[in-house]
Enzyme design. Structure first.
Site, short mmCIF file in Angstrom:
data_model
loop_
_atom_site.label_atom_id
_atom_site.label_comp_id
_atom_site.label_asym_id
_atom_site.label_seq_id
_atom_site.Cartn_x
_atom_site.Cartn_y
_atom_site.Cartn_z
N GLU A 1 15.80 42.84 39.80
CA GLU A 1 15.09 41.85 40.63
C GLU A 1 15.96 40.65 40.97
O GLU A 1 15.44 39.63 41.44
CB GLU A 1 13.83 41.37 39.89
CG GLU A 1 12.89 42.46 39.43
CD GLU A 1 12.02 43.02 40.55
OE1 GLU A 1 12.43 42.96 41.72
OE2 GLU A 1 10.93 43.53 40.24
N HIS B 1 9.92 35.77 35.67
CA HIS B 1 9.12 36.84 36.27
C HIS B 1 8.60 37.74 35.16
O HIS B 1 9.34 38.09 34.23
CB HIS B 1 9.96 37.67 37.23
CG HIS B 1 9.34 38.98 37.61
ND1 HIS B 1 8.08 39.06 38.19
CD2 HIS B 1 9.78 40.26 37.49
CE1 HIS B 1 7.79 40.34 38.41
NE2 HIS B 1 8.80 41.08 37.99
N HIS C 1 5.11 40.72 33.98
CA HIS C 1 4.00 41.58 34.38
C HIS C 1 2.77 41.24 33.53
O HIS C 1 2.09 42.14 33.03
CB HIS C 1 4.38 43.06 34.19
CG HIS C 1 5.54 43.50 35.00
ND1 HIS C 1 6.14 44.74 34.85
CD2 HIS C 1 6.24 42.89 35.99
CE1 HIS C 1 7.14 44.86 35.71
NE2 HIS C 1 7.23 43.74 36.40
N TYR D 1 -8.66 22.62 38.48
CA TYR D 1 -7.66 21.68 38.99
C TYR D 1 -6.24 22.04 38.58
O TYR D 1 -5.27 21.65 39.23
CB TYR D 1 -8.00 20.24 38.59
CG TYR D 1 -7.76 19.89 37.14
CD1 TYR D 1 -6.49 19.50 36.69
CD2 TYR D 1 -8.80 19.92 36.21
CE1 TYR D 1 -6.26 19.16 35.37
CE2 TYR D 1 -8.58 19.59 34.89
CZ TYR D 1 -7.32 19.20 34.47
OH TYR D 1 -7.08 18.87 33.16
N HIS E 1 2.10 44.17 41.10
CA HIS E 1 3.35 43.96 40.38
C HIS E 1 3.21 42.92 39.27
O HIS E 1 3.15 43.28 38.10
CB HIS E 1 4.42 43.54 41.39
CG HIS E 1 5.82 43.53 40.86
ND1 HIS E 1 6.92 43.65 41.68
CD2 HIS E 1 6.31 43.38 39.60
CE1 HIS E 1 8.02 43.60 40.95
NE2 HIS E 1 7.68 43.43 39.69
N TYR F 1 2.26 11.88 36.59
CA TYR F 1 2.10 12.18 35.16
C TYR F 1 2.87 13.40 34.70
O TYR F 1 2.93 13.67 33.52
CB TYR F 1 0.62 12.34 34.83
CG TYR F 1 -0.20 11.11 35.08
CD1 TYR F 1 -1.26 11.12 35.96
CD2 TYR F 1 0.12 9.92 34.42
CE1 TYR F 1 -2.00 9.98 36.19
CE2 TYR F 1 -0.63 8.76 34.65
CZ TYR F 1 -1.69 8.80 35.53
OH TYR F 1 -2.41 7.66 35.76
#
Length: 215
Positions: free
Chosen positions: A73, A92, A94, A113, A155, A209
């Site tokens: 990847e 990355h 799964h 939020y 994926h 923040y």
């Protein structure tokens, strides 16, 4: 940090990702911006067997060290760095809930939020393409310009941040949000969401923040 220190930090991040339940086996990959390119996990080596010597340097033109093979990847990692100056580390994986939402081909809307941790008001899901392909990198390019966290259809998840600690934190936060979203979808297909005005307030507060993880 020098290369060896950054490489060890990549390995530590991989191991912590597994410990947190965000990844399985040799799936997933981790990188960090380095010397006009990046350092990234190699292909096919279990995280627990990694040493700093295994970590691969990939230049910005896509060339890499002789005798080493980067993660399959690597191209979408490089794409993230080219598209966003504010991203210095990419995780990355799964993760189960993120993968489940991606299979439904749904973006995570403003159900909470903390979606604003992505830097925007939703966590988008980009279309499916074969792992490691140029087409997938093109989809990632489109998604990562909008959000620091994106889902990849059928994926998993990509999360990018200013450093590895924050990138892993963001990946974990998105997995929690994905879990929450699936629970909501089990009750109603029309998830209640915060309005844009409320989310803009949160986005502005995050600028002041931070994300509760120190650099």
């Amino acid at each position: 940090m020098n290369r060896v220190e950054l490489s060890q930090q990549i390995i530590d991040t991989c191991l912590e990702m597994t410990r947190l339940g965000l990844n399985q086996g040799t799936a997933g990959n981790v990188s960090v911006r380095f010397d006009n390119g990046m350092l990234i996990t190699p292909t096919g080596i279990p995280y627990e067997k990694l040493t700093p010597d295994h970590i691969v340097y990939v230049a910005e033109d896509g060339s890499f060290e002789e005798g080493k093979l980067p993660s399959s990847e690597w191209l979408f990692h490089l794409t993230c760095y080219k598209q966003r100056d504010d991203i210095n580390a990419v995780v990355h994986n799964h993760a189960i809930n993120c993968a489940a939402v991606s299979i439904l081909n749904k973006s995570i809307p403003a159900i909470h939020y903390m979606v604003a941790a992505s830097g925007t008001t939703e966590i988008p899901c980009v279309p499916y393409a074969t792992f490691g392909s140029t087409k997938l990198a093109e989809y990632v390019e489109e998604g990562i310009t909008k959000s620091k966290a994106i889902l990849l259809q059928h994926h998993g998840l990509i999360a990018g941040e200013v450093n590895l600690e924050k990138a892993l934190w963001l990946a974990h936060e998105v997995e929690v949000l994905a879990d929450l979203y699936l629970k909501i979808l089990a009750v109603t297909p029309d998830a209640p969401t915060l309005d844009d005005e409320s989310m803009q307030v949160v986005l502005e507060k995050f600028k002041s923040y931070g994300l509760r993880v120190e650099k």
